[in-house]
Scaffold this active site. Structure first.
Site, PDB file in Angstrom:
ATOM      1  N   GLY A 255       0.835  -1.197   0.000  1.00 41.55           N
ATOM      2  CA  GLY A 255       0.000   0.000   0.000  1.00 41.55           C
ATOM      3  C   GLY A 255       0.866   1.240   0.000  1.00 41.55           C
TER       4      GLY A 255
ATOM      5  CD  GLN B 122       3.284   5.790   2.663  1.00 43.69           C
ATOM      6  OE1 GLN B 122       2.273   5.236   2.264  1.00 43.69           O
ATOM      7  NE2 GLN B 122       4.331   5.127   3.135  1.00 43.69           N
TER       8      GLN B 122
ATOM      9  CB  CYS C 221       5.566   2.402   7.395  1.00 47.63           C
ATOM     10  SG  CYS C 221       5.026   3.906   6.553  1.00 47.63           S
ATOM     11  CG  LEU C 222       6.442   1.004   1.242  1.00 46.60           C
ATOM     12  CD1 LEU C 222       5.855   1.212  -0.147  1.00 46.60           C
ATOM     13  CD2 LEU C 222       7.511  -0.076   1.221  1.00 46.60           C
TER      14      LEU C 222
ATOM     15  CG  HIS D 127      -0.243   1.311   7.450  1.00 46.68           C
ATOM     16  ND1 HIS D 127       0.749   0.863   8.298  1.00 46.68           N
ATOM     17  CD2 HIS D 127       0.356   2.162   6.580  1.00 46.68           C
ATOM     18  CE1 HIS D 127       1.901   1.441   7.953  1.00 46.68           C
ATOM     19  NE2 HIS D 127       1.698   2.219   6.902  1.00 46.68           N
ATOM     20  CD  GLU D 128      -1.234   2.488   2.945  1.00 45.59           C
ATOM     21  OE1 GLU D 128      -0.832   3.662   2.815  1.00 45.59           O
ATOM     22  OE2 GLU D 128      -0.456   1.520   3.085  1.00 45.59           O
TER      23      GLU D 128
ATOM     24  CG  HIS E 213       0.440   6.857   5.609  1.00 46.70           C
ATOM     25  ND1 HIS E 213       1.598   7.389   6.140  1.00 46.70           N
ATOM     26  CD2 HIS E 213       0.703   5.543   5.388  1.00 46.70           C
ATOM     27  CE1 HIS E 213       2.512   6.430   6.236  1.00 46.70           C
ATOM     28  NE2 HIS E 213       1.999   5.302   5.791  1.00 46.70           N
TER      29      HIS E 213
HETATM   30 ZN    ZN Z   1       2.929   3.497   5.812  1.00 50.71          ZN
END
Ligand code: ZN
Length: 180
Positions: free
Chosen positions: A47, A52, A92-93, A134-135, A138
């Site tokens: 995701g 991000q 998390c990226l 999670h997204e 963000h």
């Molecule tokens: Zn993340």
């Protein structure tokens, strides 16, 4: 020419903003989503939310299996009807190498738009529900490190400090330049 997109890394302040609703469902939005999928796959994520990539708008892309057939784009997502509790490991990226057990609701209902502006209403449990939470976090400036337990915070303190130091070194303020 579209500007180059890249994944922004903690503690970039764009990760902490409340993102704004998308109002135009146009080619530009579709192109952003397309490029986000490319970045997500390059980084081997499931995701990726617009903040991000430095865009503070309410959109995220995901593929819970990694397969293109499961690619989904959620615009202006709202989660309701949360039920149950479940902890599982998340990464998390934007926060490389920091994985921790994060408590989430087990089941949630998603109301959103797709890239064409059509309404999506969907209820999911488990892994997909976790990615959604999670997204959507963000989009509200919330990161998984905010939700991890005290022990995990302690365990990851040095790694987070290293990311903060790297960001400070890469983004010198006039004051820190003057100090040398
Ligand atoms: Zn993340």
């Amino acid at each position: 020419m579209a500007e180059e997109l890249k994944i922004v890394i903690y503690p970039d302040p764009r990760l902490r903003k409340i993102s704004k609703d998308v109002e135009k469902f146009d080619d530009e939005l579709a192109d952003l989503a397309r490029r986000m999928f490319i970045l997500m796959r390059e980084a081997k994520g499931v995701g990726l939310a617009a903040p991000q990539v430095g865009k503070n708008i309410r959109l995220f892309v995901m593929s819970h299996t990694g397969l293109e057939a499961d690619d989904r784009v959620y615009v202006n997502p709202v989660l309701t009807d949360a039920e149950g509790d479940e902890s599982a490991e998340e990464g998390c990226l934007s926060i490389p190498d920091i994985k921790a057990d994060i408590p989430r609701s087990k089941t949630v209902k998603m109301t959103a738009r797709d890239l064409a502006g059509n309404q999506i209403v969907e209820t999911q449990a488990g892994y997909i529900a976790r990615v959604w939470q999670h997204e959507v976090d963000h989009l509200n400036g919330v990161l998984h490190i905010d939700r991890m337990g005290a022990l995990a915070k302690l365990a990851h303190r040095k790694a987070l400090k290293a990311l903060e130091d790297k960001y400070a070194a890469d983004h010198p303020t006039p004051a820190s330049k003057a100090r040398k």
